[in-house]
Write a protein that holds these residues in place. Sequence first.
Motif, PDB file in Angstrom:
ATOM      1  N   TYR A   1       0.827  -1.206   0.000  1.00  0.00           N
ATOM      2  CA  TYR A   1       0.000   0.000   0.000  1.00  0.00           C
ATOM      3  C   TYR A   1       0.860   1.254   0.000  1.00  0.00           C
ATOM      4  CZ  TYR A   1       0.515   1.053   5.048  1.00  0.00           C
ATOM      5  OH  TYR A   1       0.985   1.404   6.301  1.00  0.00           O
ATOM      6  N   GLU A   2       2.055   1.170   0.627  1.00  0.00           N
ATOM      7  CA  GLU A   2       2.969   2.309   0.617  1.00  0.00           C
ATOM      8  C   GLU A   2       3.415   2.633  -0.810  1.00  0.00           C
ATOM      9  OE1 GLU A   2       3.922   0.083   4.555  1.00  0.00           O
ATOM     10  OE2 GLU A   2       3.377  -0.425   2.484  1.00  0.00           O
ATOM     11  N   GLU A   3       3.716   1.581  -1.589  1.00  0.00           N
ATOM     12  CA  GLU A   3       4.155   1.785  -2.979  1.00  0.00           C
ATOM     13  C   GLU A   3       3.020   2.324  -3.842  1.00  0.00           C
ATOM     14  OE1 GLU A   3       7.517  -1.506  -3.937  1.00  0.00           O
ATOM     15  OE2 GLU A   3       5.593  -2.337  -3.237  1.00  0.00           O
ATOM     16  N   ILE A   4       1.818   1.844  -3.608  1.00  0.00           N
ATOM     17  CA  ILE A   4       0.653   2.312  -4.376  1.00  0.00           C
ATOM     18  C   ILE A   4       0.423   3.799  -4.142  1.00  0.00           C
ATOM     19  CG2 ILE A   4      -1.854   2.119  -4.612  1.00  0.00           C
ATOM     20  CD1 ILE A   4      -1.528  -0.891  -3.892  1.00  0.00           C
ATOM     21  N   LEU A   5       0.427   4.214  -2.881  1.00  0.00           N
ATOM     22  CA  LEU A   5       0.190   5.619  -2.555  1.00  0.00           C
ATOM     23  C   LEU A   5       1.322   6.504  -3.060  1.00  0.00           C
ATOM     24  CD1 LEU A   5      -1.212   5.164   1.060  1.00  0.00           C
ATOM     25  CD2 LEU A   5      -2.504   5.895  -0.957  1.00  0.00           C
ATOM     26  N   SER A   6       2.544   6.023  -2.976  1.00  0.00           N
ATOM     27  CA  SER A   6       3.692   6.793  -3.461  1.00  0.00           C
ATOM     28  C   SER A   6       3.609   7.017  -4.971  1.00  0.00           C
ATOM     29  CB  SER A   6       4.989   6.064  -3.102  1.00  0.00           C
ATOM     30  OG  SER A   6       6.118   6.733  -3.629  1.00  0.00           O
ATOM     31  N   PHE A   7       3.086   6.025  -5.692  1.00  0.00           N
ATOM     32  CA  PHE A   7       2.950   6.147  -7.147  1.00  0.00           C
ATOM     33  C   PHE A   7       1.932   7.225  -7.509  1.00  0.00           C
ATOM     34  CE2 PHE A   7       0.522   4.886 -10.982  1.00  0.00           C
ATOM     35  CZ  PHE A   7       1.531   5.040 -11.934  1.00  0.00           C
ATOM     36  N   PHE A   8       0.776   7.187  -6.890  1.00  0.00           N
ATOM     37  CA  PHE A   8      -0.299   8.109  -7.271  1.00  0.00           C
ATOM     38  C   PHE A   8      -0.137   9.510  -6.673  1.00  0.00           C
ATOM     39  CE2 PHE A   8      -2.631   4.121  -8.162  1.00  0.00           C
ATOM     40  CZ  PHE A   8      -3.045   4.413  -9.448  1.00  0.00           C
ATOM     41  N   PHE A   9       0.494   9.616  -5.529  1.00  0.00           N
ATOM     42  CA  PHE A   9       0.608  10.905  -4.846  1.00  0.00           C
ATOM     43  C   PHE A   9       2.077  11.213  -4.584  1.00  0.00           C
ATOM     44  CE2 PHE A   9      -3.448   8.918  -3.542  1.00  0.00           C
ATOM     45  CZ  PHE A   9      -4.324   9.809  -4.140  1.00  0.00           C
ATOM     46  N   GLU A  10       2.828  11.365  -5.645  1.00  0.00           N
ATOM     47  CA  GLU A  10       4.268  11.578  -5.555  1.00  0.00           C
ATOM     48  C   GLU A  10       4.579  12.877  -4.804  1.00  0.00           C
ATOM     49  OE1 GLU A  10       8.146  11.706  -8.568  1.00  0.00           O
ATOM     50  OE2 GLU A  10       6.118  11.427  -9.360  1.00  0.00           O
ATOM     51  N   GLY A  11       5.497  12.791  -3.848  1.00  0.00           N
ATOM     52  CA  GLY A  11       5.862  13.955  -3.056  1.00  0.00           C
ATOM     53  C   GLY A  11       5.218  13.969  -1.691  1.00  0.00           C
ATOM     54  N   THR A  12       4.216  13.111  -1.475  1.00  0.00           N
ATOM     55  CA  THR A  12       3.613  12.987  -0.148  1.00  0.00           C
ATOM     56  C   THR A  12       4.401  11.962   0.664  1.00  0.00           C
ATOM     57  OG1 THR A  12       2.087  11.239  -0.845  1.00  0.00           O
ATOM     58  CG2 THR A  12       1.322  13.522  -1.044  1.00  0.00           C
ATOM     59  N   THR A  13       4.232  11.993   1.973  1.00  0.00           N
ATOM     60  CA  THR A  13       4.894  11.028   2.848  1.00  0.00           C
ATOM     61  C   THR A  13       3.877  10.411   3.794  1.00  0.00           C
ATOM     62  OG1 THR A  13       5.437  12.784   4.434  1.00  0.00           O
ATOM     63  CG2 THR A  13       7.111  12.215   2.785  1.00  0.00           C
ATOM     64  N   LEU A  14       4.145   9.179   4.211  1.00  0.00           N
ATOM     65  CA  LEU A  14       3.290   8.512   5.179  1.00  0.00           C
ATOM     66  C   LEU A  14       3.700   8.939   6.589  1.00  0.00           C
ATOM     67  CD1 LEU A  14       3.156   4.968   3.607  1.00  0.00           C
ATOM     68  CD2 LEU A  14       1.194   6.465   3.975  1.00  0.00           C
ATOM     69  N   LYS A  15       2.715   9.092   7.434  1.00  0.00           N
ATOM     70  CA  LYS A  15       2.980   9.557   8.800  1.00  0.00           C
ATOM     71  C   LYS A  15       2.082   8.800   9.771  1.00  0.00           C
ATOM     72  CE  LYS A  15       2.569  13.726  11.684  1.00  0.00           C
ATOM     73  NZ  LYS A  15       2.223  15.163  11.696  1.00  0.00           N
ATOM     74  N   ASN A  16       2.655   8.384  10.888  1.00  0.00           N
ATOM     75  CA  ASN A  16       1.861   7.788  11.965  1.00  0.00           C
ATOM     76  C   ASN A  16       1.327   8.936  12.811  1.00  0.00           C
ATOM     77  OD1 ASN A  16       0.845   6.422  14.209  1.00  0.00           O
ATOM     78  ND2 ASN A  16       2.358   4.797  14.014  1.00  0.00           N
ATOM     79  N   ASP A  17       0.086   9.338  12.525  1.00  0.00           N
ATOM     80  CA  ASP A  17      -0.462  10.573  13.073  1.00  0.00           C
ATOM     81  C   ASP A  17      -1.232  10.303  14.364  1.00  0.00           C
ATOM     82  OD1 ASP A  17      -0.910  13.245  13.176  1.00  0.00           O
ATOM     83  OD2 ASP A  17      -2.371  13.307  11.577  1.00  0.00           O
ATOM     84  N   VAL A  18      -0.506   9.919  15.403  1.00  0.00           N
ATOM     85  CA  VAL A  18      -1.133   9.537  16.668  1.00  0.00           C
ATOM     86  C   VAL A  18      -1.937  10.675  17.266  1.00  0.00           C
ATOM     87  CG1 VAL A  18      -0.714   8.669  18.988  1.00  0.00           C
ATOM     88  CG2 VAL A  18       0.707   7.895  17.101  1.00  0.00           C
ATOM     89  N   GLN A  19      -1.388  11.863  17.266  1.00  0.00           N
ATOM     90  CA  GLN A  19      -2.010  12.990  17.968  1.00  0.00           C
ATOM     91  C   GLN A  19      -3.375  13.344  17.410  1.00  0.00           C
ATOM     92  OE1 GLN A  19      -0.587  14.079  20.718  1.00  0.00           O
ATOM     93  NE2 GLN A  19       1.047  12.619  20.344  1.00  0.00           N
ATOM     94  N   GLN A  20      -3.567  13.132  16.111  1.00  0.00           N
ATOM     95  CA  GLN A  20      -4.812  13.594  15.510  1.00  0.00           C
ATOM     96  C   GLN A  20      -5.999  12.718  15.829  1.00  0.00           C
ATOM     97  OE1 GLN A  20      -5.191  16.499  14.356  1.00  0.00           O
ATOM     98  NE2 GLN A  20      -3.025  16.890  14.665  1.00  0.00           N
ATOM     99  N   SER A  21      -5.780  11.655  16.609  1.00  0.00           N
ATOM    100  CA  SER A  21      -6.938  10.883  17.083  1.00  0.00           C
ATOM    101  C   SER A  21      -7.828  11.760  17.959  1.00  0.00           C
ATOM    102  CB  SER A  21      -6.467   9.657  17.869  1.00  0.00           C
ATOM    103  OG  SER A  21      -5.669  10.061  18.970  1.00  0.00           O
ATOM    104  N   ASP A  22      -7.300  12.887  18.418  1.00  0.00           N
ATOM    105  CA  ASP A  22      -8.117  13.812  19.218  1.00  0.00           C
ATOM    106  C   ASP A  22      -9.195  14.494  18.373  1.00  0.00           C
ATOM    107  OD1 ASP A  22      -6.654  13.283  21.509  1.00  0.00           O
ATOM    108  OD2 ASP A  22      -5.228  14.913  21.137  1.00  0.00           O
ATOM    109  N   LEU A  23      -9.055  14.432  17.037  1.00  0.00           N
ATOM    110  CA  LEU A  23     -10.051  15.052  16.173  1.00  0.00           C
ATOM    111  C   LEU A  23     -11.388  14.324  16.242  1.00  0.00           C
ATOM    112  CD1 LEU A  23      -7.984  15.823  12.950  1.00  0.00           C
ATOM    113  CD2 LEU A  23      -9.016  17.503  14.452  1.00  0.00           C
ATOM    114  N   ILE A  24     -11.349  13.045  16.589  1.00  0.00           N
ATOM    115  CA  ILE A  24     -12.566  12.254  16.525  1.00  0.00           C
ATOM    116  C   ILE A  24     -13.095  11.928  17.913  1.00  0.00           C
ATOM    117  CG2 ILE A  24     -12.013  11.268  14.302  1.00  0.00           C
ATOM    118  CD1 ILE A  24     -10.958   8.813  15.701  1.00  0.00           C
TER     119      ILE A  24
END
Length: 329
Positions: A306-329
């Motif tokens: 899935y990392e390779e798939i996302l990197s192909f379609f959205f070049e220049g983006t990075t994957l992030k483990n966004d723990v803190q944003q669980s506060d949004l929900i």
Amino acid sequence: MRRYYMKQKLKSAAAFLIILILLPYVVSVFVNGTDTEASRRQENSFVRVNTADAEGNVQTVEIGWTEYLAGMLAAEMQKDSGTEAMKAQAVLIRTNIYRELSGGEDKTLDSGYLTREEMEEKWGAAEAQKQYERCIRAVEETDNIVLWYQDAYPWLPFHQSSSGMTRSAEEVLNSQEYPYLAVKECPLDKEADDEIGMFSFSYDEIQECCRDFLVAAAGEEEAQEGYSFEDFEIRSRDSAGYVQELRIGTTVCTGDQFRDALSLPSSDFSLSTGDNKLIVTTTGRGHGMGMSLWTANEMAKEGKSYEEILSFFFEGTTLKNDVQQSDLI
């Protein structure tokens, strides 16, 4: 003195007991950081979603966070989708939701999802249970993972299949805000289900469907005039082959305006005539920007992560483990 040693032994035993109790948590935090606590918050979190019943009445309901993501995944993916393609879509969905929730005070979502009952109506009870478990697994195995672009959540559009290449957001939207949405070759989309569509319209139907932008551009009087095949001309296409400009009489509209007005599956189309009607032949399904779900699935079949798939379609983006944003929900 004996009493003193007894007290010390009791203190040592109590301290040892506390360590035994807390050890699993300490080890978990040491290994996973605060992910465990964040995941626990998400498991117990709910989101508010606007839903409409059969009569079109809108009501707001609360649904579990994981259940909601799984329901959205079930609504968008084919039942034979590869695991890695489903994970890629789960990350995409999560990122888009975080982007929406962080953009304002209103925490009510409008994105559609399938309930368990709707999954059973779509696939039958046994298959629905299987697909539900696959969706839950894809959400949980990418827990907290989002895409990131220049310290913000990017907008991540997707479509069912392109016409062979995805589109550039700069060309479609006339904006340089989304450089990660560039043209990507997707030749396998040519083999997608329902890739080619053929639609027939009377000129009166087209006139009625396109009335809003015909009147806005040419005025009421000209918009009332009849049309023939000679009144239609494709003037330009973008670099992926989708229609950019279409002339109808003296009115010039975009291919996307024409697609939306006639509810076409794609704005990559050609025009022909027959039986005094306009024949529109389309290629692809959807707006063509971002991730092609068909190609994502084919990449998963080829062993791509899935990392390779996302990197192909959205070049220049990075994957992030966004723990803190669980506060949004």
